[in-house]
Enzyme design. Structure first.
Site, PDB file in Angstrom:
ATOM      1  N   HIS A 284     -19.764 -15.618   0.241  1.00  0.00           N
ATOM      2  CA  HIS A 284     -20.932 -15.855   1.077  1.00  0.00           C
ATOM      3  C   HIS A 284     -21.394 -17.304   0.986  1.00  0.00           C
ATOM      4  CE1 HIS A 284     -22.175 -11.355   1.431  1.00  0.00           C
ATOM      5  NE2 HIS A 284     -21.425 -11.744   2.430  1.00  0.00           N
TER       6      HIS A 284
ATOM      7  N   GLU B 212      -3.640 -10.113  18.006  1.00  0.00           N
ATOM      8  CA  GLU B 212      -3.658 -10.456  16.591  1.00  0.00           C
ATOM      9  C   GLU B 212      -2.646  -9.637  15.794  1.00  0.00           C
ATOM     10  OE1 GLU B 212      -7.671  -9.685  15.266  1.00  0.00           O
ATOM     11  OE2 GLU B 212      -7.881  -8.056  16.707  1.00  0.00           O
TER      12      GLU B 212
ATOM     13  N   ASP C 204      -5.789 -12.937  11.898  1.00  0.00           N
ATOM     14  CA  ASP C 204      -4.960 -11.769  11.615  1.00  0.00           C
ATOM     15  C   ASP C 204      -3.527 -11.965  12.080  1.00  0.00           C
ATOM     16  OD1 ASP C 204      -6.496  -9.986  10.147  1.00  0.00           O
ATOM     17  OD2 ASP C 204      -7.523  -9.220  11.910  1.00  0.00           O
TER      18      ASP C 204
ATOM     19  N   CYS D 275      -9.263 -17.742  19.652  1.00  0.00           N
ATOM     20  CA  CYS D 275     -10.608 -17.744  19.078  1.00  0.00           C
ATOM     21  C   CYS D 275     -10.619 -17.654  17.558  1.00  0.00           C
ATOM     22  CB  CYS D 275     -11.437 -16.599  19.664  1.00  0.00           C
ATOM     23  SG  CYS D 275     -10.805 -14.952  19.266  1.00  0.00           S
TER      24      CYS D 275
END
Length: 536
Positions: free
Chosen positions: A182, A423, A445, A492
């Protein structure tokens, strides 16, 4: 002292120089009672105090930061976290010692996990531990970081990061840590360079006074020699000048050096990511992740909640196309009450479109909300983790049914075009078999599955290379299929923001890239230096 060169893993890009701040754990003393009931009550009050403190902080912030803190709230609300502490309190152990023992065991379990996602959450559990201990003792134990300093530590908690002012520069150099933590996400959002996995930060005597951090290559130099520092400062000056020039030109459309127009789109995780942004910086939104709605709602969001959020994003775009991805849960994105617990390999399990089709009652609500929102702009709907045409076909039938139902009910709606994320290598190899309105390549991915290597596992991170010829060949094959079918194609994934790959990506024939707002200026500058695809 001789300069010390360490190589780790890049977690947030950029260059920084500054004085070193060593973070050390602070221990607060507390006088305990001899009454287990009082100690248990004190712990309950401290946990509630920490939870309320985080909840109050969430109300003052937006977007990804709020989602990160929501994770801590969810952990504190889980009774299972504190149960071991209450058990030893009943045996006469003081509340603070009991809590530390219980949480330290939990932290050890996270750090020893095989899954990098869980290892990356260890810093959050440390944060939770220390917040509750602070409430028990009445002493604030959050480490304070001076603006512009280089933070050197084993790891750093979200609280410590958020307490610092990163507008004056600074960087993070960690012995451990993870690019998927995080704090790494926060660092990228704040533009703070960060390097993790440097190994033991052990000094022979005096700790270093100064450090140079290269968040692009993952290297750190402590106590640099004068010449090393001079060359690094030259690099920083050139990089800052280039970034300032790029920021000034960020509202202009992107063109390659030989004039080819490249669409630059935005990736966003929540509407708050658009706050203060001029829509003119982009050609539209290439990816709206809808997981935030399901993670932060405290339950599955209803149709009206989803519709209001989608409408808000479309209205911000002012007629520019907006691609919203249906729920991409599973894998490293578990959602309580929806995803499957205990899968032996979540990345190859019930995730993305597979989960949506398995939970049609949830999927239909999202499709209705999207159809209603489509009247407020140019909406495109994208399905994640598509592997075979039958998955797209089933989703299309469901979308048609919900659109027809809305019209029957007299509710304003439009049937948005339905595209797929490419992906899975099988989808890239046979992209022409899919009756998709558009393709969007998910490089994260696609790379992981092609190279059989996760980017967040250090031992194989070098193999996870979106610039590998095999990955680029799959991208080029998808672009060619889109050209033959006369449909749009974009990319993307994180590769779009890696300016070292811009020329190679454009060489595949791509003419549309989607990135986080903070990287738009840098990407447009890289596009301006790139040539067109040979033979195009």
């Amino acid at each position: 002292m001789a300069e010390i060169h360490l190589i780790g893993r890049a977690a947030s890009p950029g260059l920084a120089i500054g004085p070193v701040t060593m973070l050390t754990a602070s221990m607060a003393r507390r006088t305990a009672s001899d009454d287990p009931a009082q100690e248990a009550a004190a712990l309950r009050a401290a946990i509630e105090g920490a939870r309320a403190e985080i909840a109050k902080q969430i109300k003052t912030i937006q977007g990804e930061v709020a989602d990160i803190l929501q994770f801590q709230v969810a952990m504190l609300e889980d009774d299972a976290l504190a149960d071991p502490a209450y058990e030893v309190i009943s045996a006469g152990i003081a509340a603070d010692h009991a809590w530390r023992m219980a949480l330290d065991a939990e932290i050890s379990g996270y750090r020893a996990a095989e899954d990098e996602y869980f290892r990356a959450r260890a810093a959050d559990i440390v944060d939770i531990r220390d917040r509750v201990l602070a409430h028990l003792s009445g002493v604030d134990t959050v480490a304070r970081i001076a603006g512009g300093s280089i933070v050197a530590a084993d790891d750093i908690t979200p609280s410590a990061f958020l307490a610092a002012d990163w507008s004056h520069g600074g960087a993070i150099a960690l012995a451990a840590g993870s690019p998927s933590s995080h704090v790494a996400m926060l660092a990228r959002a704040r533009g703070a360079p960060m390097v993790v996995g440097l190994g033991p930060l052990s000094w022979n005597g005096q700790p270093p006074a100064l450090a140079l951090v290269d968040g692009d290559t993952g290297s750190v130099i402590f106590d640099p020699e004068p010449e090393t520092r001079r060359l690094f400062e030259q690099r920083m000056a050139a990089a800052n000048a280039a970034l300032a020039e790029a920021e000034a030109a960020s509202l202009a459309p992107a063109h390659t050096a030989d004039g080819r127009r490249i669409a630059v789109l935005l990736n966003i995780a929540a509407p708050e990511d658009l706050a203060g942004l001029d829509p003119a910086i982009c050609d539209g939104i290439g990816l709206v992740r809808t997981e935030f709605l399901f993670e932060a709602s405290g339950g599955l969001p209803d149709e009206d909640t989803q519709y209001a959020v989608y409408r808000r994003i479309l209205e911000w775009a002012q007629g520019r196309p907006v691609t919203i991805r249906t729920l991409d849960a599973g894998g490293d994105k578990p959602i309580k009450g929806l995803t499957i617990d205990g899968e032996s390999n979540p990345f190859l399990g019930l995730r993305g479109i597979r989960l949506s089709l398995a939970r049609p009652e949830v999927f239909r609500v999202q499709l209705r909300a999207l159809s209603r929102a489509a009247v407020h702009g140019v909406l495109k709907v994208m399905l994640p983790m598509i592997a075979v045409p039958a998955e797209l076909d089933r989703a299309a039938v469901m979308l048609d049914a919900e659109f027809a139902a809305l019209r029957t009910e007299g509710i304003a709606c439009a049937r948005p075009p339905l595209g797929i994320m490419v992906e899975v290598p099988a989808a890239a190899l046979r992209a022409e078999d899919f009756d998709a309105a558009f393709y969007s390549i998910g490089s994260n991915d696609l790379t992981q599955y092609t190279m059989a290597a996760a980017r967040d596992i250090g031992a194989v991170a070098d193999l996870n290379d979106a610039g590998h010829p095999a990955v680029l060949a799959l991208i080029a094959r998808t672009v060619e299929a889109a050209r033959k079918r006369d449909v749009e194609v974009s990319l993307c994934g994180d590769a779009a923001a890696d300016t070292r790959l811009t020329t190679a990506l454009l060489a595949t024939g791509l003419t549309s890239l989607s990135v986080a707002p903070v990287t738009v200026a840098r990407l447009k500058a890289a596009i301006a230096k790139a040539g067109s695809r040979a033979g195009s």
